[in-house]
Design a protein around this motif. Structure first.
Motif, mmCIF file in Angstrom:
data_model
loop_
_atom_site.group_PDB
_atom_site.id
_atom_site.type_symbol
_atom_site.label_atom_id
_atom_site.label_comp_id
_atom_site.label_asym_id
_atom_site.label_seq_id
_atom_site.Cartn_x
_atom_site.Cartn_y
_atom_site.Cartn_z
ATOM 1 N N LEU A 11 0.825 -1.203 0.000
ATOM 2 C CA LEU A 11 0.000 0.000 0.000
ATOM 3 C C LEU A 11 0.862 1.257 0.000
ATOM 4 N N LEU A 12 1.916 1.272 0.798
ATOM 5 C CA LEU A 12 2.823 2.429 0.840
ATOM 6 C C LEU A 12 3.529 2.618 -0.506
ATOM 7 N N VAL A 13 3.948 1.513 -1.126
ATOM 8 C CA VAL A 13 4.606 1.608 -2.448
ATOM 9 C C VAL A 13 3.605 2.169 -3.481
ATOM 10 N N ALA A 14 2.354 1.691 -3.448
ATOM 11 C CA ALA A 14 1.343 2.167 -4.390
ATOM 12 C C ALA A 14 1.050 3.647 -4.144
ATOM 13 N N LEU A 15 0.993 4.045 -2.866
ATOM 14 C CA LEU A 15 0.766 5.444 -2.529
ATOM 15 C C LEU A 15 1.904 6.321 -3.020
ATOM 16 N N LEU A 16 3.122 5.879 -2.788
ATOM 17 C CA LEU A 16 4.291 6.637 -3.254
ATOM 18 C C LEU A 16 4.312 6.728 -4.783
#
Length: 163
Positions: A11-16
């Motif tokens: 989720l953090l990678v997708a957000l970034l």
């Protein structure tokens, strides 16, 4: 619903990735700024155009107030009276364009046409693009003399050669 550390990382990678893509595509407001500049330039152009139209309409109104309206058919009479010119197109054989050419050559009155000599006739025929001898054949001098005296040459007098 409980997220595992792997799901949180994804989720953090997708957000970034979304944040980076969003910043790349936005151009930090560059396109919005360009659109606003273009819109501003357009509004200025419209204001300038409207100001020029208003000034032109005011000038037209001023010119119309200075001159009286001219009815159809009286333009040549008014122009002749104002500028000291006779209506040379009343002479049989002189068209409106030829009258303008005669005026440009300095012939404005019937008396000037009546007083033409042979050399001046030849010069005018060349200037107007007429065949040599046309002025004499159509009797411009005689017609101009009659018009100067206030006589309007009729068809019969032209056919018989009398002024």
């Amino acid at each position: 619903m409980i997220f595992t550390p792997n799901e949180i990382a994804l989720l953090l990678v997708a957000l970034l990735a979304g944040l980076v893509l969003g910043l790349m595509m936005s151009g930090r407001g560059k396109y919005k700024r360009l659109w606003r500049e273009e819109q501003s330039a357009h509004h200025h152009a419209i204001r300038d155009r409207d100001a020029r139209l208003k000034a032109a309409n005011e000038r037209i109104g001023e010119l119309e107030r200075q001159s009286a309206p001219i009815a159809p058919g009286t333009a040549t009479a008014v122009a002749g009276g104002v500028h000291g010119r006779d209506d040379l197109s009343r002479i049989n054989g002189i068209s409106q364009t030829q009258e303008i050419a005669l005026n440009e050559a300095g012939y404005h009155r019937y008396g000037q046409i009546a007083a033409l000599n042979g050399e001046q006739e030849a010069t005018l025929e060349a200037r107007l693009g007429l065949k040599p001898g046309t002025i004499a054949h159509e009797d411009w001098r005689g017609q101009a003399s009659a018009l100067e005296r206030g006589e309007k040459p009729g068809l019969l007098s032209r056919l018989t050669g009398q002024a």
